[in-house]
Design an enzyme around this catalytic site. Sequence first.
Site, mmCIF file in Angstrom:
data_model
loop_
_atom_site.group_PDB
_atom_site.id
_atom_site.type_symbol
_atom_site.label_atom_id
_atom_site.label_comp_id
_atom_site.label_asym_id
_atom_site.label_seq_id
_atom_site.Cartn_x
_atom_site.Cartn_y
_atom_site.Cartn_z
ATOM 1 N N ARG A 49 62.500 -26.294 48.628
ATOM 2 C CA ARG A 49 63.073 -27.131 49.680
ATOM 3 C C ARG A 49 64.525 -27.496 49.394
ATOM 4 O O ARG A 49 65.144 -28.205 50.178
ATOM 5 C CB ARG A 49 62.253 -28.413 49.779
ATOM 6 C CG ARG A 49 61.428 -28.515 51.064
ATOM 7 C CD ARG A 49 60.761 -29.853 51.066
ATOM 8 N NE ARG A 49 60.222 -30.237 52.314
ATOM 9 C CZ ARG A 49 58.921 -30.125 52.633
ATOM 10 N NH1 ARG A 49 58.079 -29.570 51.805
ATOM 11 N NH2 ARG A 49 58.514 -30.591 53.782
ATOM 12 N N LYS A 100 54.505 -24.532 59.316
ATOM 13 C CA LYS A 100 54.356 -23.902 57.986
ATOM 14 C C LYS A 100 52.913 -24.010 57.485
ATOM 15 O O LYS A 100 52.328 -23.027 57.050
ATOM 16 C CB LYS A 100 55.284 -24.560 56.955
ATOM 17 C CG LYS A 100 56.754 -24.501 57.274
ATOM 18 C CD LYS A 100 57.601 -25.050 56.129
ATOM 19 C CE LYS A 100 57.348 -26.511 55.796
ATOM 20 N NZ LYS A 100 57.777 -27.465 56.838
ATOM 21 N N ARG A 132 49.917 -35.127 65.181
ATOM 22 C CA ARG A 132 49.318 -34.265 64.146
ATOM 23 C C ARG A 132 48.149 -34.937 63.432
ATOM 24 O O ARG A 132 48.206 -36.104 63.078
ATOM 25 C CB ARG A 132 50.393 -33.888 63.119
ATOM 26 C CG ARG A 132 49.852 -33.100 61.933
ATOM 27 C CD ARG A 132 50.897 -32.258 61.280
ATOM 28 N NE ARG A 132 51.922 -33.007 60.575
ATOM 29 C CZ ARG A 132 52.950 -32.424 59.961
ATOM 30 N NH1 ARG A 132 53.076 -31.108 59.972
ATOM 31 N NH2 ARG A 132 53.861 -33.149 59.342
ATOM 32 N N ARG A 185 63.295 -37.656 57.530
ATOM 33 C CA ARG A 185 62.850 -36.338 57.041
ATOM 34 C C ARG A 185 63.723 -35.235 57.645
ATOM 35 O O ARG A 185 64.048 -34.256 56.969
ATOM 36 C CB ARG A 185 61.369 -36.106 57.380
ATOM 37 C CG ARG A 185 60.450 -36.873 56.446
ATOM 38 C CD ARG A 185 59.046 -36.992 56.990
ATOM 39 N NE ARG A 185 58.334 -35.735 57.034
ATOM 40 C CZ ARG A 185 57.214 -35.548 57.732
ATOM 41 N NH1 ARG A 185 56.703 -36.537 58.453
ATOM 42 N NH2 ARG A 185 56.606 -34.400 57.711
HETATM 43 P P1 AMP Z 1 55.054 -31.300 53.583
HETATM 44 O O1 AMP Z 1 53.573 -31.480 53.534
HETATM 45 O O2 AMP Z 1 55.487 -29.936 53.146
HETATM 46 O O3 AMP Z 1 55.639 -31.716 54.903
HETATM 47 O O4 AMP Z 1 55.649 -32.324 52.490
HETATM 48 C C1 AMP Z 1 55.489 -33.722 52.611
HETATM 49 C C2 AMP Z 1 56.496 -34.421 51.748
HETATM 50 O O5 AMP Z 1 56.279 -34.090 50.366
HETATM 51 C C3 AMP Z 1 57.947 -34.071 52.012
HETATM 52 O O6 AMP Z 1 58.507 -34.813 53.094
HETATM 53 C C4 AMP Z 1 58.588 -34.428 50.678
HETATM 54 O O7 AMP Z 1 58.737 -35.827 50.537
HETATM 55 C C5 AMP Z 1 57.521 -33.988 49.676
HETATM 56 N N1 AMP Z 1 57.712 -32.578 49.282
HETATM 57 C C6 AMP Z 1 56.901 -31.522 49.606
HETATM 58 N N2 AMP Z 1 57.375 -30.390 49.086
HETATM 59 C C7 AMP Z 1 58.524 -30.711 48.445
HETATM 60 C C8 AMP Z 1 59.485 -29.963 47.730
HETATM 61 N N3 AMP Z 1 59.382 -28.631 47.571
HETATM 62 N N4 AMP Z 1 60.537 -30.642 47.185
HETATM 63 C C9 AMP Z 1 60.666 -31.972 47.320
HETATM 64 N N5 AMP Z 1 59.800 -32.739 48.006
HETATM 65 C C10 AMP Z 1 58.729 -32.119 48.553
#
Ligand code: AMP
Length: 224
Positions: free
Chosen positions: A86, A15, A125, A169
């Site tokens: 999410r 993403k 990563r 996750r």
């Molecule tokens: P990401 O960088 O998108 O993988 O997000 C890292 C972490 O941030 C996720 O594992 C969640 O803990 C939190 N997070 C990011 N976006 C959301 C969202 N839309 N709703 C809830 N938690 C989020």
Amino acid sequence: MKTRVTLLGPPASGKGTQADLLSRRLGYSILSTGSLLRAEIEKQTDLGRQAAELINAGNLVPDEIVVAMVTGRLTGDKFLFDGFPRTVAQAEALDLVLEERGMPLDIAIHLEVTEETIRHRILNRVICDNCHFVGTRGGNVAQDATACPRCQEPLKRRADDTDEVITHRLEEYREKTAPLVPYYQQTDRLVTITGRESREEVYERICQVLEIEPQFNEASTTPS
Ligand code: AMP
């Protein structure tokens, strides 16, 4: 041409990488809730402290917090969301806000990858907070690289990119985020793309779906 887009998929499905490439192609910025939350953690704000605990344990941050964070940043009429919504509650809140403004979400692009690929990518990563470059050691980034190949700022590992945290996750994804697939399917806004191919192939496929010509920029698609 589709101009209001969300990228949906499990952790490390690509993403962030695709949002970065598309943002350079489309010329408008990405609304990445993960990056916004990491910036709060970096700045050590109250929200950042609260979020760090949840993120580092692999939990989602509460809906009210992320919805407020996103709606407060919605300007213009073109959007590229990465990692938001999410949950179904977030998707409903987003639909409501965008419909009120007369600019509904056009499409949700679902990137599908296997768990094996996810684990491999996560454990290798590296990210750049400065230019949002996302790399994989042994893939598009050398094993021992310390600087971002695009902007030369330091490459970092994410605190939640560990074998232990990824298991939780993935559970969170299956339980809370995967229901977005039928949610967007029901309203005819879902396109599923296999995220297993190279970043360039996935990018080309997304461009087809968005009805735009892909543009290959050496610096953004094939970092040295
Ligand atoms: P990401 O960088 O998108 O993988 O997000 C890292 C972490 O941030 C996720 O594992 C969640 O803990 C939190 N997070 C990011 N976006 C959301 C969202 N839309 N709703 C809830 N938690 C989020």
